[in-house]
Design a protein around this motif. Structure first.
Motif, mmCIF file in Angstrom:
data_model
loop_
_atom_site.group_PDB
_atom_site.id
_atom_site.type_symbol
_atom_site.label_atom_id
_atom_site.label_comp_id
_atom_site.label_asym_id
_atom_site.label_seq_id
_atom_site.Cartn_x
_atom_site.Cartn_y
_atom_site.Cartn_z
ATOM 1 N N LEU A 35 0.845 -1.199 0.000
ATOM 2 C CA LEU A 35 0.000 0.000 0.000
ATOM 3 C C LEU A 35 0.877 1.245 0.000
ATOM 4 C CD1 LEU A 35 -2.852 -0.959 2.479
ATOM 5 C CD2 LEU A 35 -3.017 -0.573 0.015
ATOM 6 N N PHE A 36 1.899 1.186 0.804
ATOM 7 C CA PHE A 36 2.832 2.309 0.922
ATOM 8 C C PHE A 36 3.401 2.702 -0.451
ATOM 9 C CE2 PHE A 36 6.959 4.150 2.025
ATOM 10 C CZ PHE A 36 6.638 4.938 3.118
ATOM 11 N N VAL A 37 3.863 1.702 -1.198
ATOM 12 C CA VAL A 37 4.469 2.068 -2.491
ATOM 13 C C VAL A 37 3.407 2.463 -3.502
ATOM 14 C CG1 VAL A 37 6.448 0.578 -2.102
ATOM 15 C CG2 VAL A 37 4.577 -0.255 -3.492
ATOM 16 N N ILE A 38 2.209 1.879 -3.385
ATOM 17 C CA ILE A 38 1.166 2.251 -4.348
ATOM 18 C C ILE A 38 0.711 3.680 -4.089
ATOM 19 C CG2 ILE A 38 -1.205 1.768 -5.061
ATOM 20 C CD1 ILE A 38 -0.578 -1.215 -4.466
ATOM 21 N N VAL A 48 3.268 3.509 -7.642
ATOM 22 C CA VAL A 48 3.577 2.323 -8.433
ATOM 23 C C VAL A 48 2.256 1.668 -8.824
ATOM 24 C CG1 VAL A 48 4.764 0.098 -8.429
ATOM 25 C CG2 VAL A 48 5.677 2.000 -7.123
ATOM 26 N N PRO A 49 2.049 1.369 -10.117
ATOM 27 C CA PRO A 49 0.773 0.767 -10.507
ATOM 28 C C PRO A 49 0.671 -0.667 -10.018
ATOM 29 C CG PRO A 49 2.263 0.873 -12.376
ATOM 30 C CD PRO A 49 2.948 1.577 -11.255
ATOM 31 N N PHE A 50 -0.534 -1.062 -9.653
ATOM 32 C CA PHE A 50 -0.772 -2.477 -9.377
ATOM 33 C C PHE A 50 -1.801 -2.949 -10.387
ATOM 34 C CE2 PHE A 50 -2.723 -6.163 -7.537
ATOM 35 C CZ PHE A 50 -1.654 -6.843 -6.994
ATOM 36 N N MET A 60 5.909 -11.005 -8.473
ATOM 37 C CA MET A 60 5.679 -9.651 -7.958
ATOM 38 C C MET A 60 5.704 -8.624 -9.081
ATOM 39 S SD MET A 60 5.146 -9.129 -4.724
ATOM 40 C CE MET A 60 5.952 -7.740 -3.926
ATOM 41 N N LYS A 61 6.736 -8.704 -9.921
ATOM 42 C CA LYS A 61 6.802 -7.731 -11.017
ATOM 43 C C LYS A 61 5.635 -7.927 -11.957
ATOM 44 C CE LYS A 61 11.603 -7.525 -10.790
ATOM 45 N NZ LYS A 61 12.627 -8.457 -11.262
ATOM 46 N N GLY A 62 5.286 -9.190 -12.192
ATOM 47 C CA GLY A 62 4.175 -9.495 -13.076
ATOM 48 C C GLY A 62 2.876 -8.902 -12.567
ATOM 49 N N LEU A 63 2.633 -9.058 -11.261
ATOM 50 C CA LEU A 63 1.344 -8.590 -10.737
ATOM 51 C C LEU A 63 1.302 -7.076 -10.594
ATOM 52 C CD1 LEU A 63 0.497 -11.321 -8.116
ATOM 53 C CD2 LEU A 63 -0.597 -10.895 -10.306
ATOM 54 N N PHE A 64 2.423 -6.503 -10.189
ATOM 55 C CA PHE A 64 2.410 -5.048 -10.041
ATOM 56 C C PHE A 64 2.347 -4.370 -11.408
ATOM 57 C CE2 PHE A 64 3.487 -5.258 -5.582
ATOM 58 C CZ PHE A 64 2.987 -4.056 -5.108
ATOM 59 N N LEU A 65 3.279 -4.704 -12.294
ATOM 60 C CA LEU A 65 3.444 -3.888 -13.493
ATOM 61 C C LEU A 65 2.832 -4.497 -14.748
ATOM 62 C CD1 LEU A 65 7.158 -2.823 -12.931
ATOM 63 C CD2 LEU A 65 5.089 -1.545 -12.358
#
Lengths: 369, 506, 369
Positions: free
Chosen positions: C240-243, C248-250, C329-334
């Motif tokens: 949540l903090f980074v979003i 950062v897109p999720f 992680m990269k897949g789901l975030f970006l």
């Protein structure tokens, strides 16, 4: 003197009887060096690229050949664009080059031909590599192609780049010595963070406190053995670096030992301070890990260049002893002794180390309340 | 009279509590052994720590060997020997290394070291184990080693914090003999103990209660005999009025018709060539109190551990309620309440949290749980300590808590490994009152102890020596093997001597 | 059975959570480190300090220099008089690189003749040096294109149309924070579990657990759930903090995120518990866990891509949970990675989790002697 010697001998017995101290002092450094030497590549890396070719001309075949001939690119030719796009999403490809059907005809007409380069932006570093590789290979191909090279006027400003101290820009020369800072921090901080806490937990501190031991003896009795362990571990790593991994060493061993010693002194100060304040192993190790080790790893300049960090973080890094150590280490290995670097860094380490020593001394309680 | 320690109006308070030491005035005479006794939490450890300077007083004055511990802690340290409850041994150092460390810390001249080591090692009978790690010694040997380390450098004042907890009668006799021999050289000894027979043999004794002195004088003035002395001290502490054990009354035993509830079948534990336990076989009937007696290191705790499935036997097996501990460990353990020798509750949880945890682990349901915990708090007088971390409790309270947690789930079988070690005399009686009550209800109890008077409460005793059961029978039967008038202690010592002489009994 | 496990879980929570110091040490540092390291852990090179030796002293040379002065990558551009100064400044790390412009620079350019610029880089920091060299090349190319637009007028040229998928502006921070969340979650999970059994064993309380009706499986569950919940909460907080703060897109599925997260954490917790159950002391457990964590992160693809490693290390990464989870992680975030690809990386994680957890519970029982 006798008391101090006895305390040191005792600590050494404990070190040798616990396989984990040996693990951390000799096995872990070896492991890290091997991984940094063979497993991790911080220089130009290999990437997998997909190619979609819509122009079947002879020229494009030679272009693809020059991509295939490049050792940093593993090419995959795709017919089905959907599959190719899916593969970049699935992290199977790091980049894609799309050559349109008018590519060679435009070049033939002395026009600007456009190729599309798609990168996987989730891996920023690799995306940059894909861009740079594509750019370089395409322009080299154009400039050496029998058909087009004559039509291109030579570049006006050329660069003659020289890398001092490390002509072949081999990152091993930089990373292997730097990784010493990790093991030294571990021994200096994590191991020592556990040792005073352990004596409180097991009740041996209470017994020791009612003997003739003085405060300074307790403190030195912890500093000296782990200092020796740390320096032995460092000598071992340095030996491996120079003789096994063939990292050139241009400096003076004496200077290397002096600043390594100063660094270890400050790291141990941090560890012992944590230990004597927190008095139990669980919290002490947590504090040493999150409060000491990770910052030392991230902010020391070993992996990430300090100059690129935002100013407040650069300030923060300036109170982290590992930063000064890494800087000295790399310079000593590659450039020899540079007084302008070594002297101020050593002074800083010595001052911080003394402050921490004083703090440890005053926090070492001779009573139970 | 020359005093080694002079204390005037001493008060020590820890945060939030009533004072641990309350306006105490005391002189300890030079060159004598003074016993320090009192109920758990009376302030014995605190007093010893104040004398060494490990703790600072809130009010009042202390003079230790003429020095003020607040200012001259270092000078005092050079003249005293202090043995804390945890002995202060480095478990990863060998016997000789521990001795050597403390010899150096006390700056014993190099040329005398060897002579002194030989003397103390012979005296403590540790010479055979010189190279063994302290952590691998039995409880009694650890204590002797701890004492030996404390005695190095011939201190003028010796402060011993319950040195004989968990030590067998033979070793205790040796321990006292050791101290006696040294005390003739003018050493002052302040000895905190829970063994009243021990205290009775001292030159002087102080009974402490709630930080105050309730008796200070000659033990023989109270009573000529050890037994009488114990009775008097118990009266001083408020006395023990046996009422029907509430713990036993409220205990809900699951009915069963198993005849032999606990069985050991050729139980053996071997380390290399050494038998820690050798071909041990016994059968314990429902409702029986079965005592394991024997010197430290005889294999009692090892047997316990094997029978709970904490340690795998080299040969043989054990059955609990006819369940084989090797084949059905979980089923077998579900009948079991176990109290380990070493305090093994969660030190950083409070008393209440520990009780709740064990109630939960043993599957008591929510409503029962609350009642049960209330009941236990009442029975064991935990009210005062409910929110204290378990590690901060006085030794005796730790033992109460361990016992409480072991009986929480109404087990059919109780394994108690030295349940009364370090517990004050009144509480010991209470403990045994509960144990007897439980046995009457049909709980089967296997227990070890170093108190000979407690051994008398057992229905049957197995005397352990060097891994083997050398004699089994009722207390009377065992005593009769020596002589009709023998005490339990005589029987204990006599049977072992006889075994040592002949190699076998009979 | 449920009641028993619940009691154990509550106790585990209490012993982690009761001590306010340990509470702070668990919650605060990860968030702080995320904030600090997010900006520190960058491979982008900025704030480069450089020197220029301008022997030409002409409008042309000053134009070129001003390109550098106005570039976003360079901070201080110092003009120097002679080569000696350059040497001193590089040696003492005052600058990372220097340019030397020849006397005939302007003349040659006027006559459309190629001219050479010398670049001297500090090879001690290999990565900085080679990236900076790339910057110089592109600045010089830009200078050429601006000042000599006629040169390539009627020559064949190739234009790269670059598309960075998933992260169009190649924001390094996105890459860093996603990897950091993984690393920090790993650290939390390892610290919480590696000490948990070793501590009970040191205190003697583990015997008490074994004797209780709790089965090995129940102990395993009770020892796993609290750290799992704490690290899940921490990961959620960090995400949540980074979003929120780093924008950062999720893009992926939240359900898949939690499924993968739980699987990953279980595999790490299993490793931690395994170390904890084979070790006799807390020191051994924490150092053992550490000896696992360092290589696991180095060989995860975070520092350099897995496909670039020698085969031996590539095989080794097959048992490295961090490697698979980073892709997820990269897949789901970006990347909004489709379930199919997630599962390709999730299945190995499931295996590792089962393996490590069963190894841990097997060790509980075995290690009683």
């Amino acid at each position: 003197m006798r008391i101090l010697k006895a305390l040191i001998v005792k600590e050494f017995y404990q070190i040798f009887r616990d396989p984990s101290s040996i693990l951390i002092a000799f096995v872990l450094p070896l492991m890290l060096l091997v991984i940094y030497m063979y497993g991790v590549n911080l220089d130009t890396v290999k990437v997998r690229m997909g190619f979609k070719i819509d122009d079947p001309s002879q020229q494009v075949t030679t272009l693809i050949d020059s991509f295939k001939g490049n050792k940093f690119i593993t090419p995959y030719i795709y017919d089905n664009p959907q599959k190719m796009y899916a593969d970049i999403t699935g992290s199977k490809l790091r980049g894609i080059l799309v050559i349109p059907n008018d590519f060679s005809s435009k070049l033939d007409r002395n026009e600007i031909a456009t190729v599309q380069v798609i990168t996987d932006g989730s891996e920023v570093n690799l995306a940059n590599y894909v861009q740079n590789y594509s750019k370089t290979i395409l322009s080299q191909w154009l400039n050496s192609s029998s058909k087009y090279s004559k039509k291109i006027p030579p570049s006006l400003v050329t660069l003659d780049s020289r890398y001092w101290y490390n002509q072949e820009i081999n990152s091993h020369y930089f990373v292997l010595p730097g990784s010493l800072s990790i093991t030294m921090t571990l021994i200096g901080m994590l191991l020592t963070a556990l040792v005073i806490a352990r004596e409180w937990e097991r009740g041996t501190m209470e017994a020791i406190l009612t003997t003739k031991v003085t405060r300074i003896q307790i403190v030195l009795g912890k500093y000296i053995p782990y200092f020796i362990l740390g320096m032995t571990s460092m000598s071992f790593s340095v030996f491996l670096c120079i003789n096994v991994f063939q990292i050139p060493f241009r400096g003076s061993l004496l200077v290397l030992f002096i600043f390594s010693g100063l660094f270890l002194f400050t790291a141990m100060g941090q560890g012992l301070l944590i230990s004597s304040v927190l008095k139990d192993q669980f919290t002490a190790s947590q504090a040493a890990l999150v409060g000491g080790f990770l910052p030392a790893l991230m902010l020391s300049g070993l992996v990430f260049p300090i100059t690129s960090m935002p100013i407040p973080i650069q300030w923060l890094s300036s109170i982290i002893p590992a930063r000064y150590f890494v800087s000295c280490l790399q310079s000593e290995f590659m450039a020899g002794t540079v007084p302008e670097i070594v002297i101020p860094n050593c002074i800083f380490l010595a001052v911080l180390g003394l402050i921490l020593f004083t703090a440890v001394y005053s926090k070492t309680n001779m009573r139970l309340d | 009279m020359i005093s080694s320690i002079e204390i005037k109006n001493l008060t020590k308070k820890f945060t939030d509590n009533e004072p641990a030491i309350d306006n105490l005035t005391l002189d300890i005479e030079k060159g004598r052994i003074t016993g320090l006794i009192g109920p758990d939490g009376a302030g014995k450890t605190t007093l010893l720590r104040l004398i060494t300077g490990l703790l600072l007083p809130n009010e009042g004055e202390i003079s230790t060997l003429g020095l003020n511990p607040t200012i001259n802690q270092k000078l005092i340290n050079a003249k005293i020997g202090y043995m804390p409850q945890k002995f202060g041994l480095y478990e990863d150092l060998s016997v000789i290394e521990n001795l050597n460390l403390y010899a150096e810390l006390k700056e014993i001249p190099q040329n005398e070291k060897e002579k002194i080591f030989n003397k103390v090692l012979t005296m403590t009978d540790l010479i055979r184990f010189k190279k063994r790690l302290a952590g691998a010694l039995s409880g009694g040997m650890k204590q002797k080693l701890g004492l030996a380390c404390t005695l190095l450098g011939t201190p003028k004042l010796l402060l011993l914090d319950e040195p004989s907890v968990g030590v067998d009668p033979i070793s205790r006799r040796e321990l006292i003999k050791m101290v006696r021999e040294l005390a003739t050289e003018g050493m002052t000894i302040l000895w905190s103990t829970a063994y009243l027979d021990e205290a009775h043999s001292f030159d002087s004794c102080i009974v402490l209660n709630e930080g105050k002195i309730i008796y200070n004088g000659l033990p023989h003035d109270l009573s000529e005999t050890g037994k009488g002395f114990e009775q008097k001290v118990i009266e001083l502490m408020g006395g023990f009025n046996p009422q029907p054990s509430e713990l036993a009354e409220k205990f809900e035993l699951k009915e069963h018709n198993v005849e032999y509830v606990i069985e050991a079948l050729d139980l053996t534990k071997k380390y290399g060539d050494f038998y820690a336990v050798k071909n041990n076989t016994f059968h314990i009937k429902k409702g029986e109190i079965f005592g394991l007696l024997g010197p430290n290191g005889a294999g009692k705790s090892t047997s316990f551990k094997m029978m709970c499935g904490l340690s795998t036997p080299s040969a043989g097996t054990a059955k609990i309620m006819e369940q084989d501990i090797l084949k059905n460990p979980s089923k077998a353990r579900s009948y079991l309440g176990y109290m380990a020798q070493k305090f093994s509750l969660y030190g950083d949880l409070s008393v209440m949290q520990n009780l709740r945890f064990f109630a939960g682990v043993y599957g008591l349901n929510i409503f029962k749980r609350k009642d049960k915990i209330d009941q236990i708090v009442e029975i064991f007088h935990f009210k005062k300590y409910l929110n204290h971390d378990a590690k901060e409790l006085p030794l005796g309270y730790k033992q109460r808590l361990s016992l409480a947690c072991a009986v929480m789930h109404n087990p059919s079988v109780l394994f108690l490994d030295e349940p009364t070690s370090g517990v004050d005399p009144v509480t010991r009686r209470e403990f045994w009152h509960h144990i007897k009550g439980l046995a009457q209800k049909g709980v089967t109890v296997m227990v070890t102890t170093h108190f000979m008077d407690e051994a008398e409460f057992c229905d049957r005793i197995s005397l352990f020596y060097q891994g083997e059961a050398i004699a089994t029978g009722s207390p009377t039967e065992l005593k009769n093997m020596i002589s009709p008038t023998a005490t339990m202690e005589d029987a204990f010592v006599g049977l072992i001597e006889r075994y040592n002489e002949k190699g076998v009994l009979r | 059975m449920f009641k028993r496990i619940l009691a154990l879980i509550r106790k585990e929570f209490l012993s982690i959570w009761k001590d306010p110091r340990s509470r702070i040490l668990i919650v605060a540092p990860p968030l702080m480190q995320l904030l600090i390291f997010a900006h520190a852990a960058t491979m982008e090179i900025r704030n480069i300090d450089m020197a220029v030796l301008d022997r030409s002293q002409t409008v042309q040379s000053r134009d070129l220099i001003s390109e550098f002065q106005h570039s976003k990558w360079f901070r201080n551009v110092t003009l120097v008089e002679n080569e000696k100064q350059i040497e001193q400044m590089i040696r003492a790390k005052k600058i990372q690189l220097a340019l030397s412009i020849n006397t005939d620079f302007a003349n040659k350019l006027k006559r459309n003749q190629p001219t050479n610029i010398q670049v001297i880089l500090d090879g001690r920091q290999t990565n900085t040096a080679s990236i900076a060299n790339g910057y110089i090349a592109s600045i010089v190319a830009q200078y050429e294109a601006e000042h000599f637009p006629q040169r390539l007028k009627s020559a064949p040229q190739i234009n790269l149309e670059i598309r960075n998928w998933f992260n169009p502006n190649l924001i390094f921070l996105w890459y860093t924070v996603i990897s950091l969340i993984t690393i920090l979650a790993t650290t939390i999970a390892l610290v919480l579990t590696s000490l948990s059994i070793a501590r009970e064993r040191e205190m003697g309380t583990f015997d008490q657990l074994i004797v209780s009706p709790l089965s090995a499986f129940e102990i395993l569950v009770g020892k796993t759930v609290p750290p799992l919940i704490i690290s899940l909460v921490m990961t959620t907080l960090m995400s949540l903090f980074v979003i929120i703060f780093f924008k950062v897109p999720f893009t992926g599925s939240i359900l898949l995120f939690y499924i993968s997260m739980v699987t990953y954490l279980l595999s790490i917790l299993g490793v931690g518990l395994f170390f904890s159950s084979i070790c006799k002391t807390q020191q051994q457990a924490i150092l053992g866990a550490f000896t696992f964590q360092m290589p696991a992160i180095l060989l995860s693809g975070y520092i350099s891509p897995v496909e670039d490693m020698p085969m031996f290390f590539q095989h080794l990464t097959l048992i490295n949970p961090v490697r698979f989870f980073l892709v997820i992680m990269k897949g789901l975030f970006l990347k909004n990675m489709p379930a199919e690809y997630i599962f390709q990386n999730l299945i190995p994680l499931v295996f590792i989790a089962i393996l490590s957890l069963s190894a841990a519970s097997w060790m509980f029982k075995r290690n009683l002697d």
